[in-house]
Design a protein around this motif. Sequence first.
Motif, PDB file in Angstrom:
ATOM      1  N   PRO A  17      31.998  43.976  49.170  1.00 56.04           N
ATOM      2  CA  PRO A  17      32.717  45.182  49.613  1.00 56.04           C
ATOM      3  C   PRO A  17      34.240  45.061  49.572  1.00 56.04           C
ATOM      4  CG  PRO A  17      31.010  44.591  51.195  1.00 56.04           C
ATOM      5  CD  PRO A  17      31.102  43.487  50.211  1.00 56.04           C
ATOM      6  N   TYR A  18      34.752  43.851  49.564  1.00 57.71           N
ATOM      7  CA  TYR A  18      36.200  43.672  49.582  1.00 57.71           C
ATOM      8  C   TYR A  18      36.824  43.739  48.192  1.00 57.71           C
ATOM      9  CZ  TYR A  18      35.700  42.544  54.439  1.00 57.71           C
ATOM     10  OH  TYR A  18      35.417  42.625  55.765  1.00 57.71           O
ATOM     11  N   VAL A  19      36.020  43.628  47.143  1.00 57.20           N
ATOM     12  CA  VAL A  19      36.559  43.668  45.779  1.00 57.20           C
ATOM     13  C   VAL A  19      37.179  45.033  45.466  1.00 57.20           C
ATOM     14  CG1 VAL A  19      35.968  43.488  43.334  1.00 57.20           C
ATOM     15  CG2 VAL A  19      35.051  41.829  44.960  1.00 57.20           C
ATOM     16  N   PRO A  20      36.466  46.168  45.674  1.00 58.23           N
ATOM     17  CA  PRO A  20      37.128  47.455  45.389  1.00 58.23           C
ATOM     18  C   PRO A  20      38.298  47.733  46.327  1.00 58.23           C
ATOM     19  CG  PRO A  20      34.821  47.797  46.008  1.00 58.23           C
ATOM     20  CD  PRO A  20      35.075  46.338  46.015  1.00 58.23           C
ATOM     21  N   GLN A  21      38.197  47.244  47.569  1.00 58.95           N
ATOM     22  CA  GLN A  21      39.288  47.455  48.513  1.00 58.95           C
ATOM     23  C   GLN A  21      40.533  46.680  48.061  1.00 58.95           C
ATOM     24  OE1 GLN A  21      38.107  46.558  52.516  1.00 58.95           O
ATOM     25  NE2 GLN A  21      39.481  48.102  53.328  1.00 58.95           N
ATOM     26  N   TYR A  22      40.345  45.465  47.601  1.00 64.07           N
ATOM     27  CA  TYR A  22      41.457  44.657  47.096  1.00 64.07           C
ATOM     28  C   TYR A  22      42.108  45.347  45.897  1.00 64.07           C
ATOM     29  CZ  TYR A  22      43.969  40.531  45.414  1.00 64.07           C
ATOM     30  OH  TYR A  22      44.948  39.653  45.004  1.00 64.07           O
ATOM     31  N   ARG A  23      41.275  45.825  44.967  1.00 62.21           N
ATOM     32  CA  ARG A  23      41.801  46.493  43.772  1.00 62.21           C
ATOM     33  C   ARG A  23      42.542  47.774  44.139  1.00 62.21           C
ATOM     34  NH1 ARG A  23      37.451  47.486  39.639  1.00 62.21           N
ATOM     35  NH2 ARG A  23      39.236  47.851  38.288  1.00 62.21           N
ATOM     36  N   ASP A  24      42.023  48.517  45.112  1.00 55.51           N
ATOM     37  CA  ASP A  24      42.666  49.766  45.522  1.00 55.51           C
ATOM     38  C   ASP A  24      44.019  49.504  46.183  1.00 55.51           C
ATOM     39  OD1 ASP A  24      42.683  52.618  45.847  1.00 55.51           O
ATOM     40  OD2 ASP A  24      42.269  52.279  47.985  1.00 55.51           O
ATOM     41  N   ILE A  25      44.073  48.504  47.057  1.00 56.35           N
ATOM     42  CA  ILE A  25      45.343  48.164  47.719  1.00 56.35           C
ATOM     43  C   ILE A  25      46.358  47.688  46.686  1.00 56.35           C
ATOM     44  CG2 ILE A  25      46.450  46.556  49.322  1.00 56.35           C
ATOM     45  CD1 ILE A  25      43.884  46.694  51.010  1.00 56.35           C
ATOM     46  N   ARG A  26      45.914  46.893  45.737  1.00 58.28           N
ATOM     47  CA  ARG A  26      46.820  46.394  44.706  1.00 58.28           C
ATOM     48  C   ARG A  26      47.311  47.530  43.810  1.00 58.28           C
ATOM     49  NH1 ARG A  26      48.453  42.077  43.736  1.00 58.28           N
ATOM     50  NH2 ARG A  26      48.063  40.289  42.532  1.00 58.28           N
ATOM     51  N   ARG A  27      46.439  48.464  43.484  1.00 60.65           N
ATOM     52  CA  ARG A  27      46.797  49.569  42.593  1.00 60.65           C
ATOM     53  C   ARG A  27      47.746  50.544  43.274  1.00 60.65           C
ATOM     54  NH1 ARG A  27      44.588  54.395  42.317  1.00 60.65           N
ATOM     55  NH2 ARG A  27      42.743  53.746  43.474  1.00 60.65           N
ATOM     56  N   THR A  28      47.456  50.922  44.518  1.00 60.29           N
ATOM     57  CA  THR A  28      48.260  51.936  45.202  1.00 60.29           C
ATOM     58  C   THR A  28      49.445  51.348  45.962  1.00 60.29           C
ATOM     59  OG1 THR A  28      46.890  51.827  47.203  1.00 60.29           O
ATOM     60  CG2 THR A  28      46.265  53.436  45.498  1.00 60.29           C
ATOM     61  N   GLN A  29      49.461  50.045  46.159  1.00 59.82           N
ATOM     62  CA  GLN A  29      50.497  49.383  46.961  1.00 59.82           C
ATOM     63  C   GLN A  29      50.577  50.000  48.353  1.00 59.82           C
ATOM     64  OE1 GLN A  29      52.518  46.589  46.141  1.00 59.82           O
ATOM     65  NE2 GLN A  29      50.889  46.453  44.631  1.00 59.82           N
ATOM     66  N   ASN A  30      49.407  50.301  48.920  1.00 63.45           N
ATOM     67  CA  ASN A  30      49.336  50.895  50.246  1.00 63.45           C
ATOM     68  C   ASN A  30      48.190  50.233  51.006  1.00 63.45           C
ATOM     69  OD1 ASN A  30      49.401  52.463  52.489  1.00 63.45           O
ATOM     70  ND2 ASN A  30      48.779  54.348  51.494  1.00 63.45           N
ATOM     71  N   ALA A  31      48.516  49.550  52.090  1.00 69.59           N
ATOM     72  CA  ALA A  31      47.513  48.841  52.876  1.00 69.59           C
ATOM     73  C   ALA A  31      47.296  49.494  54.231  1.00 69.59           C
ATOM     74  CB  ALA A  31      47.939  47.388  53.068  1.00 69.59           C
ATOM     75  N   GLU A  32      47.557  50.788  54.323  1.00 67.78           N
ATOM     76  CA  GLU A  32      47.475  51.480  55.613  1.00 67.78           C
ATOM     77  C   GLU A  32      46.072  51.483  56.206  1.00 67.78           C
ATOM     78  OE1 GLU A  32      49.813  52.767  57.649  1.00 67.78           O
ATOM     79  OE2 GLU A  32      51.207  51.768  56.310  1.00 67.78           O
ATOM     80  N   GLY A  33      45.042  51.656  55.403  1.00 67.13           N
ATOM     81  CA  GLY A  33      43.695  51.787  55.947  1.00 67.13           C
ATOM     82  C   GLY A  33      43.001  50.468  56.213  1.00 67.13           C
ATOM     83  N   PHE A  34      43.642  49.371  55.899  1.00 63.41           N
ATOM     84  CA  PHE A  34      43.005  48.059  56.050  1.00 63.41           C
ATOM     85  C   PHE A  34      43.397  47.433  57.368  1.00 63.41           C
ATOM     86  CE2 PHE A  34      42.691  43.477  55.339  1.00 63.41           C
ATOM     87  CZ  PHE A  34      41.369  43.410  54.947  1.00 63.41           C
ATOM     88  N   SER A  35      42.400  46.983  58.119  1.00 65.21           N
ATOM     89  CA  SER A  35      42.653  46.394  59.429  1.00 65.21           C
ATOM     90  C   SER A  35      42.734  44.873  59.323  1.00 65.21           C
ATOM     91  CB  SER A  35      41.530  46.777  60.400  1.00 65.21           C
ATOM     92  OG  SER A  35      41.684  46.072  61.608  1.00 65.21           O
ATOM     93  N   THR A  36      43.855  44.333  59.705  1.00 69.56           N
ATOM     94  CA  THR A  36      43.992  42.878  59.701  1.00 69.56           C
ATOM     95  C   THR A  36      43.234  42.247  60.872  1.00 69.56           C
ATOM     96  OG1 THR A  36      46.086  43.122  60.878  1.00 69.56           O
ATOM     97  CG2 THR A  36      46.188  42.887  58.484  1.00 69.56           C
ATOM     98  N   TYR A  37      42.899  43.051  61.867  1.00 67.44           N
ATOM     99  CA  TYR A  37      42.100  42.530  62.978  1.00 67.44           C
ATOM    100  C   TYR A  37      40.685  42.185  62.524  1.00 67.44           C
ATOM    101  CZ  TYR A  37      45.872  44.137  65.956  1.00 67.44           C
ATOM    102  OH  TYR A  37      47.098  44.326  66.528  1.00 67.44           O
TER     103      TYR A  37
END
Length: 135
Positions: free
Chosen positions: A32-52
């Motif tokens: 599940p983290y592969v598309p999320q990683y690609r999306d964050i890298r593509r959009t340069q926006n990590a707003e929806g990702f929780s570091t907690y």
Amino acid sequence: MEAAGLEWLLGPMQQLVSWGAAGAMVFGGVVPYVPQYRDIRRTQNAEGFSTYVCLVLLVANILRILFWFGRRFESPLLWQSIIMIITMLLMLKLCTEVRVSNDLNIKRRSFSAADSKDEEIKAPPKRSYLVSRWC
């Protein structure tokens, strides 16, 4: 006689299914983290990702590895923990880079706007996590 003839096929098939299940268990948590990683890298926006979530998963997997030293369990679970730790560290690295880059861009824009006095771009207000939003 037919049952004895199929044993040469059943043994390797069971081994193949066992390896496939172990591989799915090891890499299933990372998928599940592969598309999320690609999306964050593509959009340069990590707003929806929780570091907690990363923190909780890192602690849980480190505790599982430490538990393995006391009482051995199946090796696919150990490998799953190692791969999840690597994945969470990569996600945290990417999110940190993206957030620092975005913060620097906001500060640069606000600095240049203050110099030109054409428009005022304000940085978003700093949020304190010690103060509740509901108070």
